[in-house]
Design a protein around this motif. Structure first.
Motif, PDB file in Angstrom:
ATOM      1  N   PHE A   1      -3.451  -0.434  -6.345  1.00 41.16           N
ATOM      2  CA  PHE A   1      -3.934  -0.665  -4.974  1.00 41.16           C
ATOM      3  C   PHE A   1      -5.026   0.345  -4.645  1.00 41.16           C
ATOM      4  CE2 PHE A   1      -3.486   0.794  -0.498  1.00 41.16           C
ATOM      5  CZ  PHE A   1      -3.926  -0.345   0.150  1.00 41.16           C
TER       6      PHE A   1
ATOM      7  N   THR B   1       2.466  -3.610   4.679  1.00 40.47           N
ATOM      8  CA  THR B   1       1.606  -2.436   4.641  1.00 40.47           C
ATOM      9  C   THR B   1       0.940  -2.177   5.986  1.00 40.47           C
ATOM     10  OG1 THR B   1       1.213  -2.845   2.312  1.00 40.47           O
ATOM     11  CG2 THR B   1      -0.369  -1.418   3.440  1.00 40.47           C
TER      12      THR B   1
ATOM     13  N   GLY C   1       0.800  -1.218   0.000  1.00 38.74           N
ATOM     14  CA  GLY C   1       0.000   0.000   0.000  1.00 38.74           C
ATOM     15  C   GLY C   1       0.836   1.272   0.000  1.00 38.74           C
TER      16      GLY C   1
ATOM     17  N   PRO D   1      -7.111   1.568  -1.480  1.00 36.59           N
ATOM     18  CA  PRO D   1      -7.233   1.410  -0.021  1.00 36.59           C
ATOM     19  C   PRO D   1      -8.663   1.148   0.447  1.00 36.59           C
ATOM     20  CG  PRO D   1      -6.462   3.630  -0.623  1.00 36.59           C
ATOM     21  CD  PRO D   1      -6.459   2.823  -1.862  1.00 36.59           C
TER      22      PRO D   1
ATOM     23  N   PRO E   1       3.140   1.220  -4.609  1.00 36.60           N
ATOM     24  CA  PRO E   1       1.921   0.511  -4.226  1.00 36.60           C
ATOM     25  C   PRO E   1       1.370  -0.346  -5.365  1.00 36.60           C
ATOM     26  CG  PRO E   1       1.548   2.910  -4.288  1.00 36.60           C
ATOM     27  CD  PRO E   1       2.929   2.670  -4.756  1.00 36.60           C
TER      28      PRO E   1
END
Lengths: 311, 447
Positions: B265, B382, B246, B267, B255
């Motif tokens: 990625f 991460t 991340g 989140p 990421p």
């Protein structure tokens, strides 16, 4: 050779293991000296021995003499203790038994000394001989180890490796260890974080740091620095051999004291223009007089940048 | 069915491993983390700036990553509330440099103090170098890790538990001499990698990959490889083959997610499940960790994920041949010592000390309300912090640690990543080594 070494057993309670990591940061030759003089019977992270049960049974049977018990981390009492069971013993029971057999019991780091962060919202969690300011803890306020010493408290979040190793080496050579009213070795805790701080001139002349991120200015007036109220050798025995919080522009957060972590760690509280807390032992009248004069006569050089392009 | 249970030590904290055997093979594995401190509860009601001091105390070995995640979550909350924080290039570089140094010290201590003592049990001839406390490798490993911690402390004041990152930058104001000192220390780490870990010149090491690398590397990496081939660690330890990174550490870490191919990625696809943790009081809980999932599935995070997603040619070539085995997972971690050290050296050379260290945010942090997220890379992978603030006081705080991804429990469909990696193994010792290959940190896992 082994019989001359101190038998030391290191336990973990509720901890971040920061005191173990801090210990591993010890400057040479101190770490080597420690390893030469200490027989690390068991340490959860670094010893060869993995079976704590085996060593504990041998100590309880009298097959191994326990010279020093070290606890890192806070301990939950009675019912609330779900940490681990060892031969049916909870951590608090284990600590009670082992501390009754050890010549010296050492609480390493603020969790083991005062309870610290793990005790904040848990009434049943405490340090070995204190729960924050209150004396008592797991071992009780009258506890004395076989040597006659109460728990030797090496506070700090984390404790500096040299404070810890210094105490262990003193034990190894049979030297007297003087303790303060919180059971901390005076040798390391008679000083304030303020002692040796690079910003002392700014403090003396009441020149405040206007912003963060500069070498100049004192952090006591705006940024909550607890250097003048916190017992530690942080600016005498530098961290990792090179620096400290105040040398890198952070205020001292008072992490060797019972009330760490206080609220509003980055600001100084004022009552009618005077810091709500004054350096230990300083009277309000004395502070007002001295600081008024200091501010009036502060030299101009302290109001400039320390290193600039000028001559 | 035979059940074996062991409290695992020589890691960051303690963890219990329970193995269920069918005949000679492991049929099921439960990783349990016993100690819970409750940081997310402790933070509620605290002034937001205090999180910068409290959160590093989540972990003694990766507290600096928690500091970075905290400061980024606070800065994000300011930004979303309309008060964008400006940070100088200098402050950004320092944040990257000290975070990288923490990862470097972790990898060195983990390999020499935590992993190799188990490998010695598989291959006793390695004892002299890798025995705990006495082995030359143990002692040299600690010393090398302290080049990194000393360099870190030169900028951040101390390690562990510095709080030198603040909204708007960093608190330190080092001189050129300080920077020279940091550079000299990091150069010693590179020397250590060259002399002891790789045993061959850096340039030649970096030019190799795949079979050639396996053939020509020397030093402690070779000792580890040999133990792997002798004991099948080149083929065991494989999990889902799904990876996640991340955070960013320019230019070595970017990421992304990877299963068959590398994707972006997101989140918002991350969430935690608690139905097998002690938090759900349904009786099925067996650990203080929750299970982190990405779009519903478990993912491995950490150096292997980072180096695959960043397309490190050495790691990618070994992964092609040996998959996500112990050998490759460990190698990725060791290789990161070098790539991160070299990038720290580059960054040190480009720092402009005339820039400001810290620019105060446009509005006082203690008067702002809002929500923010900080996503960073810690040593083990991460790390995500989420914060919700109401007029300067913390209303809600959530920490998703790397070890929650790797060592967290199962859900109703999937086993945890490390749990899955132990299924089918034929010895306890191998199971411990597989588990260790993820770099176990129980204090982060439960926090």
């Amino acid at each position: 050779m082994n019989s001359e070494k101190l038998n030391l057993l290191w336990l973990h309670g509720l901890t971040c293991c920061g005191n173990t990591q801090s210990f591993l940061c010890a400057e040479e030759p101190l770490l080597s000296s420690f390893l030469r003089k200490v027989n690390l019977i068991y340490h959860p992270a670094i010893s060869e021995e993995e079976e704590l049960e085996v060593k504990v049974r041998a100590i309880l049977n009298g097959d191994i003499k326990l010279d020093v018990l070290v606890l890192e981390g806070a301990v939950p009492k009675g019912e609330s203790d779900k940490t681990y069971k060892l031969d049916g013993m909870s951590l608090s029971e284990l600590v009670l038994k082992l501390s009754s057999l050890a010549d010296y019991t050492v609480a390493l780091g603020n969790c083991a000394v005062y309870g610290n962060i793990p005790a904040l919202k848990e009434k049943n969690v405490s340090g070995l001989q204190y729960r924050f300011k209150e004396k008592g803890g797991i071992l009780g306020k009258d506890f004395r180890s076989k040597s006659g010493m109460p728990v030797i408290n090496i506070s700090g979040c984390p404790a500096h490796p040299e404070w810890f190793i210094g105490v262990i080496l003193s034990i190894a050579s049979g030297k007297r260890i003087l303790l303060d009213s919180y059971g901390r070795p005076k040798e390391f805790y008679a000083y304030y974080t303020h002692d040796g701080c690079m910003r002392n001139q700014y403090y003396e002349w009441k020149v405040e740091a206007e912003s963060m991120g500069t070498k100049e200015g004192c952090l006591f007036y705006n940024f909550g620095c607890r250097g003048p109220m916190t017992k530690s050798s942080c600016n005498r025995i530098l961290w990792n051999g090179v620096s400290s919080k105040t040398r890198s522009g952070q205020p001292c957060f008072g992490c060797t004291e019972f009330d760490f972590p206080r609220a509003n760690l980055w600001e100084t509280k004022y009552n009618m223009g005077i810091p709500a807390e004054l350096p230990e032992g300083v009277s309000l009248r004395g502070y007002i007089m001295v600081s008024g004069i200091a501010k009036t006569f502060a030299p101009d050089r302290l109001k400039r940048r320390l290193i600039d392009e000028g001559e | 069915m035979k059940v074996s249970k062991k409290l695992l030590t020589r890691l960051e904290g303690e963890a219990e491993l329970k193995l269920f055997w069918q005949g000679e093979k492991i049929k099921d594995a439960y990783i349990s983390v016993p100690n819970y401190r409750g940081f997310e509860r402790i933070l509620v009601g605290k002034p937001v700036m205090d999180a910068l001091v409290i959160n590093p105390r989540i972990c003694g070995i990766c507290g600096h990553a928690h500091l970075r995640a905290t400061v980024e979550a606070i800065e994000d909350s300011l930004k979303r509330a309309g008060y964008e924080v400006t940070i100088t290039e200098k402050a950004r570089l320092f944040r990257d440099i000290t975070l990288s140094l923490e990862i470097i010290q972790n990898h060195l201590r983990w390999f020499y103090l935590y992993l190799m003592p188990d490998v010695v049990k598989l291959k006793p001839s390695l004892r002299e170098r890798f025995a705990p406390l006495k082995g030359s490798g143990w002692q040299e490993g600690v010393r090398a890790s302290n080049y990194a911690t000393k360099a870190l402390a030169t900028l951040a004041g101390q390690w562990p538990h510095s709080s030198y990152m603040v909204p708007g930058g960093v608190t330190c104001d080092p001189t050129e001499a300080d920077i020279n000192k940091v550079e000299a220390l990091v150069e010693r780490v590179v020397d250590f990698f060259e002399e002891k870990l790789a045993g061959i010149e850096i340039q030649s090491y970096m030019s190799m990959s795949g079979a050639k690398l396996i053939r020509e590397v020397k030093g402690d990496i070779l000792s580890f490889f040999e133990a792997c081939f002798e004991h099948g660690l080149d083929s065991v330890g494989r999990s889902y083959g799904r990876f996640l990174t991340g955070g960013t550490i320019d230019p070595c870490v970017v990421p992304g997610t990877k299963s068959k191919r590398i994707c972006k990625f997101h989140p918002e696809r991350v969430y935690e499940l608690g139905n097998y943790s002690f938090f759900s009081k349904n009786g099925r809980g067996y650990t203080w960790a929750k299970a982190a999932r990405y779009g519903g599935v478990p993912c491995e995070t950490g150096p292997l994920a980072r180096q695959l997603i960043a397309k490190n040619p050495r790691v990618v070539s070994l992964y092609k041949k040996y998959g996500d085995s112990v050998l490759v997972r460990v190698f990725a971690r060791l290789d990161e010592i070098l790539t991160l050290s070299l990038s720290v050296l580059d960054k040190l050379r480009s720092v402009d000390l005339s820039q400001r260290s810290c620019i105060a945010p446009p509005k006082e942090v203690k008067s702002v309300s809002g929500e923010g997220i900080g996503v960073v890379e810690a040593a083990r992978g991460t790390l995500i912090h989420k914060i919700s603030v109401s007029r300067g006081k913390i209303k809600f705080y959530d920490v998703i640690t790397p070890t929650v991804w790797n060592l967290g429990p199962r859900d109703d469909v999937y086993l945890g990543v490390a749990e899955k990696a132990m299924i089918g193994l034929d010895s306890e010792l191998k199971a411990y080594t597989v588990l260790r290959s993820f770099d176990v940190c129980s204090v982060c896992t439960s926090h």
